[in-house]
Write a protein that holds these residues in place. Structure first.
Motif, short mmCIF file in Angstrom:
data_model
loop_
_atom_site.label_atom_id
_atom_site.label_comp_id
_atom_site.label_asym_id
_atom_site.label_seq_id
_atom_site.Cartn_x
_atom_site.Cartn_y
_atom_site.Cartn_z
N TYR A 101 13.83 1.34 0.90
CA TYR A 101 14.28 1.98 2.13
C TYR A 101 13.08 2.38 2.99
O TYR A 101 13.08 2.19 4.21
N LEU A 102 12.06 2.97 2.34
CA LEU A 102 10.86 3.36 3.09
C LEU A 102 10.23 2.14 3.76
O LEU A 102 9.80 2.20 4.92
N TYR A 103 10.15 1.04 3.02
CA TYR A 103 9.60 -0.18 3.60
C TYR A 103 10.40 -0.59 4.83
O TYR A 103 9.83 -0.92 5.89
N HIS A 104 11.71 -0.56 4.70
CA HIS A 104 12.57 -0.99 5.80
C HIS A 104 12.37 -0.11 7.04
O HIS A 104 12.37 -0.61 8.16
N TRP A 105 12.20 1.18 6.83
CA TRP A 105 12.05 2.10 7.96
C TRP A 105 10.65 2.09 8.56
O TRP A 105 10.48 2.34 9.75
N LEU A 106 9.63 1.83 7.75
CA LEU A 106 8.25 2.00 8.19
C LEU A 106 7.56 0.72 8.63
O LEU A 106 6.51 0.78 9.28
N LYS A 107 8.12 -0.44 8.29
CA LYS A 107 7.41 -1.69 8.57
C LYS A 107 7.15 -1.91 10.05
O LYS A 107 6.14 -2.52 10.43
N ASP A 108 8.04 -1.41 10.91
CA ASP A 108 7.86 -1.61 12.35
C ASP A 108 6.84 -0.64 12.95
O ASP A 108 6.56 -0.71 14.15
N TYR A 109 6.30 0.25 12.15
CA TYR A 109 5.28 1.19 12.63
C TYR A 109 3.87 0.73 12.25
O TYR A 109 2.91 1.50 12.38
N GLY A 110 3.73 -0.50 11.79
CA GLY A 110 2.42 -1.07 11.55
C GLY A 110 1.83 -0.81 10.19
O GLY A 110 0.67 -1.17 9.92
N PHE A 111 2.58 -0.21 9.27
CA PHE A 111 2.05 0.04 7.92
C PHE A 111 2.04 -1.25 7.11
O PHE A 111 2.95 -2.08 7.23
N SER A 112 1.03 -1.40 6.28
CA SER A 112 0.94 -2.60 5.45
C SER A 112 0.53 -2.27 4.01
O SER A 112 0.76 -3.08 3.12
N ASP A 113 -0.09 -1.10 3.78
CA ASP A 113 -0.54 -0.74 2.43
C ASP A 113 0.60 -0.03 1.70
O ASP A 113 0.66 1.20 1.62
#
Length: 436
Positions: A262-274
């Motif tokens: 869920y965190l990946y789904h919500w945060l991926k569009d904010y430029g996080f990759s690590d």
């Protein structure tokens, strides 16, 4: 193909009826067939052509070909020339990414300036297959395997149900002219390598491979929609949006199996990759952070807080005497007033004659102190003010100070200083407002 497209538009894209459409036309086979089809359907259309200057004289011949066709058929035509190589070098991105960025930025400008409703592109089923295989080779989640969307904001792709062979057959039967792109024949680019070397093998193994792929992708799209629905429901339970921050309740999140998805789904569009760092962050001590280029994620007690990265505004900023407003690092206005009204967190009234210009706007520093309004003669550390207010690390780092001659006039948005207050003897009153 024309009848099939008309039925497809009526059933899946009824919102296009009566709209002004901007067709992205390169001059190649796919886009010229798209243009010919939409001419037959009698939509109000215009043509937009990009010259990326990537193939020397060919690029300008493509541009002239499209312009001449539009003129012969009385179709409004817009064209532009990009220095794509320079753009790619400046932004350190691939030529393909540079062309995409330039193209769609210009399309959206045209929509707004010329009052068109939608951009229509000629992406087809084989493009979709190639994109799927590209994403598969690079490693991707279900979203990357779900294909090119038929509608993405103002971009509509009505030919995704049609194969390259169908488009070619239509062009031959209807004597549609097009320009051959010589770069399509080379395997220099990954997409061309997949198109010319991998896809023919797959179609040889299964002559109905493209049809089978489309069925598989429709199942993936249905699964992706289920993921979106579940993600939205969970988000509503565990996330709170506060100003420009999002607070995720870790206690609720950690009750879910595989909550990192869920965190990946919500945060991926904010430029996080690590994602390993984010995984560790959820289990770390309060105060730990993970950064993307423009955002950061903070572990704060039992909460993860997503916030814009404010480091871009580090430094000192000044307000000269007589200046009425500033825009950076935050919006502030200064206005002389005859009397005072009720002050608030976003607005204070001060005695102008007590100020020493230029005023300074800066971040707070450890050791800063001031005299809080209403506390005669008593000083207080700014850090203690934050502690009493139970400000999170993000909230503290977002605070700016307004200073006069190294004295704090206002902990902006929180508390004014007693030393600059309005008194009975005050002759000149300034109202200072701030919007962070």
């Amino acid at each position: 193909m024309l009848e099939k497209l008309q039925n497809h538009l009526n059933f899946n894209f009824p919102f296009l009826t009566g709209k002004k459409l901007l067709l992205a036309i390169s001059g190649g086979l796919d886009s010229m067939v798209l243009l010919h089809l939409f001419q037959q359907i009698k939509f109000p259309i215009a043509v937009a052509h990009c010259n990326f200057q990537l193939r020397g004289l060919e690029s300008f011949e493509d541009q002239k070909f499209v312009q001449d066709y539009a003129e012969r058929n009385s179709i409004p035509c817009y064209s532009t020339i990009f220095d794509t190589n320079a753009f790619a070098e400046d932004y350190q991105i691939s030529i393909q990414m540079a062309a995409r960025e330039l193209r769609y930025n210009w399309f959206y400008e045209l929509l707004e300036d010329e009052k068109y409703d939608y951009i229509i592109t000629a992406h087809h089923a084989d493009d979709n297959l190639e994109t799927f295989l590209i994403n598969l080779t690079r490693g991707t989640g279900i979203e990357g395997l779900s294909g090119i969307p038929s509608v993405n904001d103002k971009v509509v792709r009505p030919l995704l149900n049609f194969s390259r062979d169908e488009i070619h057959d239509y062009a031959k039967k209807n004597e549609v002219l097009w320009r051959e792109d010589s770069s399509n024949a080379t395997t220099k680019y990954l997409r061309n390598k997949i198109r010319h070397e991998l896809v023919p093998i797959l179609k040889e193994i299964n002559p109905e491979f493209l049809s089978s792929f489309q069925k598989t992708q429709s199942y993936l799209q249905e699964a992706q929609q289920m993921v979106e629905d579940a993600s939205t429901l969970v988000y509503q339970q565990v996330a709170r949006e506060i100003n420009d921050e999002i607070h995720f309740d870790l206690q609720k999140l950690q009750q879910l199996p595989n909550y990192y998805s869920y965190l990946y789904h919500w945060l991926k569009d904010y430029g996080f990759s690590d994602w390993t760092a984010i995984h560790d962050l959820a289990e770390s001590q309060p105060g730990k952070q993970v950064f993307s280029s423009a955002f950061r994620l903070l572990k704060d007690r039992s909460t993860l807080i997503l916030s814009p990265n404010t480091e871009q505004f580090e430094g000192n900023f000044y307000i000269e005497k007589g200046q009425l407003e500033v825009k950076i690092p935050l919006n502030m206005t200064l206005c002389k007033v005859p009397d005072i009204s009720t002050a608030s967190n976003s607005s204070i009234f001060v005695d102008e004659d007590k100020l020493v210009f230029p005023l300074q706007i800066r971040k707070w520093r450890e050791g800063d102190f001031f005299q809080p309004f209403g506390m005669n003669g008593q000083t207080k550390k700014v850090s203690k003010l934050f502690k009493d207010g139970k400000l999170s690390l993000f909230e503290k780092e977002a605070v700016w100070l307004l200073c006069s001659n190294h004295q704090i006039v206002w902990v902006i948005g929180i508390r004014a200083d007693e030393r600059f207050k309005i008194e009975d003897s005050t002759k000149n009153i300034i109202n200072i407002s701030a919007n962070q």
